[in-house]
Design a protein around this motif. Structure first.
Motif, PDB file in Angstrom:
ATOM      1  N   LEU A 233       0.810  -1.259   0.095  1.00 39.86           N
ATOM      2  CA  LEU A 233      -0.132  -0.602   0.175  1.00 39.86           C
ATOM      3  C   LEU A 233       1.306   1.536  -0.186  1.00 39.86           C
ATOM      4  N   LEU A 234       1.576   1.137   0.918  1.00 34.76           N
ATOM      5  CA  LEU A 234       2.753   1.905   0.689  1.00 34.76           C
ATOM      6  C   LEU A 234       3.386   2.968  -0.691  1.00 34.76           C
ATOM      7  N   VAL A 235       4.204   1.063  -1.046  1.00 33.34           N
ATOM      8  CA  VAL A 235       4.562   1.907  -2.178  1.00 33.34           C
ATOM      9  C   VAL A 235       4.034   2.214  -2.757  1.00 33.34           C
ATOM     10  N   GLU A 236       2.425   1.939  -3.060  1.00 35.07           N
ATOM     11  CA  GLU A 236       1.318   2.131  -4.342  1.00 35.07           C
ATOM     12  C   GLU A 236       1.129   3.937  -4.738  1.00 35.07           C
ATOM     13  N   ALA A 237       0.967   4.089  -2.849  1.00 34.98           N
ATOM     14  CA  ALA A 237       0.251   5.347  -2.318  1.00 34.98           C
ATOM     15  C   ALA A 237       1.339   6.512  -2.788  1.00 34.98           C
ATOM     16  N   PHE A 238       2.729   6.101  -2.222  1.00 33.76           N
ATOM     17  CA  PHE A 238       4.093   7.139  -2.557  1.00 33.76           C
ATOM     18  C   PHE A 238       4.447   6.969  -4.459  1.00 33.76           C
ATOM     19  N   ALA A 239       3.845   6.586  -5.376  1.00 35.24           N
ATOM     20  CA  ALA A 239       4.232   6.655  -6.535  1.00 35.24           C
ATOM     21  C   ALA A 239       3.077   8.000  -7.071  1.00 35.24           C
ATOM     22  N   LYS A 240       1.539   7.414  -6.476  1.00 34.98           N
ATOM     23  CA  LYS A 240       0.626   8.774  -6.605  1.00 34.98           C
ATOM     24  C   LYS A 240       1.490   9.867  -6.553  1.00 34.98           C
ATOM     25  N   VAL A 241       1.522  10.295  -5.168  1.00 36.31           N
ATOM     26  CA  VAL A 241       2.768  11.307  -4.917  1.00 36.31           C
ATOM     27  C   VAL A 241       3.517  11.688  -5.188  1.00 36.31           C
ATOM     28  N   ALA A 274      10.790   3.563  -8.647  1.00 37.20           N
ATOM     29  CA  ALA A 274      11.675   2.516  -8.648  1.00 37.20           C
ATOM     30  C   ALA A 274      13.102   3.262  -8.114  1.00 37.20           C
ATOM     31  N   HIS A 275      13.069   4.101  -8.585  1.00 35.44           N
ATOM     32  CA  HIS A 275      14.504   4.953  -7.868  1.00 35.44           C
ATOM     33  C   HIS A 275      14.379   6.170  -7.304  1.00 35.44           C
ATOM     34  N   ARG A 276      13.195   6.302  -6.529  1.00 27.31           N
ATOM     35  CA  ARG A 276      12.882   7.245  -6.041  1.00 27.31           C
ATOM     36  C   ARG A 276      12.772   5.837  -3.887  1.00 27.31           C
ATOM     37  N   ILE A 277      13.043   4.671  -4.380  1.00 31.99           N
ATOM     38  CA  ILE A 277      13.105   3.868  -3.385  1.00 31.99           C
ATOM     39  C   ILE A 277      14.292   3.447  -2.789  1.00 31.99           C
ATOM     40  N   SER A 278      14.893   3.447  -1.579  1.00 28.52           N
ATOM     41  CA  SER A 278      15.661   3.163  -1.434  1.00 28.52           C
ATOM     42  C   SER A 278      15.016   1.715  -0.043  1.00 28.52           C
ATOM     43  N   TRP A 279      16.333   0.406   0.062  1.00 27.80           N
ATOM     44  CA  TRP A 279      15.662  -1.100   0.310  1.00 27.80           C
ATOM     45  C   TRP A 279      16.702  -1.199   1.778  1.00 27.80           C
ATOM     46  N   PRO A 280      17.845   0.016   2.215  1.00 29.36           N
ATOM     47  CA  PRO A 280      18.520  -0.518   3.023  1.00 29.36           C
ATOM     48  C   PRO A 280      18.327  -2.018   3.677  1.00 29.36           C
ATOM     49  N   GLY A 281      17.934  -2.143   3.723  1.00 25.81           N
ATOM     50  CA  GLY A 281      17.405  -4.189   4.847  1.00 25.81           C
ATOM     51  C   GLY A 281      17.481  -3.478   6.175  1.00 25.81           C
TER      52      GLY A 281
END
Length: 396
Positions: A233-241, A274-281
């Motif tokens: 939900l957070l990934v999709e909502a972030f894509a919209k803003v 994809a370039h607007r999200i980081s996945w640092p573990g």
């Protein structure tokens, strides 16, 4: 007073239960209580060695001054640990209270078996594991639990001196999962200690490890990457803003226990962000606190969260929280104006992000000012430690 915590695993990747023990440890010990932990981990596990080293050095990171007895290996998904019952029968009498952390694994049943009919009282923290969300989301697993419930967990809860819930919502929800339910309930405060105060230094360390985040407006998610947390939900909502401000960046930090990250990354790729999200573990220690301090807001759109230690940590760092109304402390946060609350669906998650981005600087700063007041008055761990000891003393 001597307290023994019993938990399936002290692996920090397990999230809330072991983190709760760690947070409670210092203030409880400060009140003159000795705390030990017994678990089903193999004593050769790297995190066991790290915990023991920190305990020996009395460092505030980890579980200082606490003896961890690892009785593994454990077997099967159930965490069967054959050495646990004999150990409890031999040693539990030396403790004033035994606290079971979590249910549905062997350690809770083992405590019931070992202490049934003895003078040693035990207490149970369910840690949200009786929330009806699990029943509704995984009906086949719930049916399997029903086969197990009458002769195991029902008895564990029935015979506990107290079943302890971390907030009133958790207590009420627990009654909805199984009709065969009997427990002497208690509600405790819960929370976290003060975060490290050197925020500028911690932010610098965080950016040194993640230089691509320098100058970004960070929306931080920091928890297990799990279906119940609403990560999709957070990934999709972030894509919209995301198009509203090129400096917006989502940090999705946490251990991936189910292999879901690959699907979430594919989702982000398909959405063009994809370039607007980081996945640092998984972030721990300075990196965790640096991420909190570097963020503008903290996001947790969970479908189920009995308390949410990370929410309290974000508030302690002065960060407004964007959460769902399935995080069971949402009423307190909303009442204090320390964050934004909406439904645990896409529209609710999007609504929270949009309300944050629509705030004026004065409105946002006013909310920031309320976060630490909310933390200190409701979620500081010192209150939780005092209440836990009060529950134990009142029931003996």
């Amino acid at each position: 007073m001597k307290i023994l915590h019993v938990i399936s695993s002290v692996d920090p990747k397990g999230g809330g239960p072991i983190e709760g023990i760690k947070q409670l440890n210092l203030p409880v010990r400060g009140l003159g209580v000795q705390v030990d932990i017994v678990c089903g981990d193999n004593d050769s596990a790297a995190y066991i060695a790290e915990i023991q080293a920190l305990a020996a050095s009395n460092t505030a990171v980890g579980i200082p001054g606490t003896n961890v007895i690892a009785l593994g290996p454990s077997y099967f998904g159930y965490g069967y640990t054959p050495r646990l019952i004999p150990w409890l029968r031999a040693h539990a009498h030396a403790y004033d209270a035994v606290i079971v952390n979590g249910i549905w694994q062997y350690h809770s049943f083992a405590v019931w078996r070992a202490l049934k009919g003895t003078a040693t009282p035990y207490y149970v923290f369910t840690h949200g594991m009786l929330d009806p969300w699990f029943k509704n989301t995984y009906p086949l697993k719930h049916l399997k639990k029903w086969l197990y419930w009458p002769w195991a967990e029902y008895r564990v809860l029935r015979d506990a001196r107290r079943v302890i819930f971390t907030c009133e919502d958790e207590r009420l929800l627990a009654r909805e999962s199984f009709w065969l339910y009997k427990a002497k309930e208690a509600v405790t405060a819960y929370g976290v200690a003060n975060p490290p105060a050197d925020s500028d230094d911690l932010v610098s360390k965080f950016f040194a490890q993640h230089p691509q985040l320098q100058g970004k407006r960070i929306a931080l998610y920091l928890s297990r990457i799990h279906e119940k947390k609403g990560c999709d939900l957070l990934v999709e909502a972030f894509a919209k803003v995301a198009q509203r401000d090129e400096s917006l960046h989502l940090v999705m930090a946490g251990p991936d226990q189910t292999g879901w990250v690959a699907k979430l990354k594919a989702q982000a790729e398909a959405l063009g962000i994809a370039h607007r999200i980081s996945w640092p573990g998984m972030l721990q220690g300075d990196m965790k606190w640096g991420a909190f301090y570097a963020a503008e807001v903290f996001c947790l759109p969970s479908h189920q969260e009995n308390f949410g230690i990370v929410v309290a940590e974000a508030l302690a760092c002065g960060k407004p929280v964007l959460i769902s109304n399935k995080v069971n402390i949402w009423r307190e946060i909303e009442a204090d104006g320390a964050g934004l609350v909406a439904a645990d669906n896409l529209s609710g998650t999007l609504y929270n992000l949009e309300r944050w981005l629509n705030m004026t600087s004065n409105e946002f700063n006013a909310m920031k000012a309320k976060t630490q007041l909310c933390f200190m008055s409701r979620f500081h761990v010192q209150r939780a430690a005092g209440r836990l000891l009060e529950i134990i003393r009142e029931s003996q």
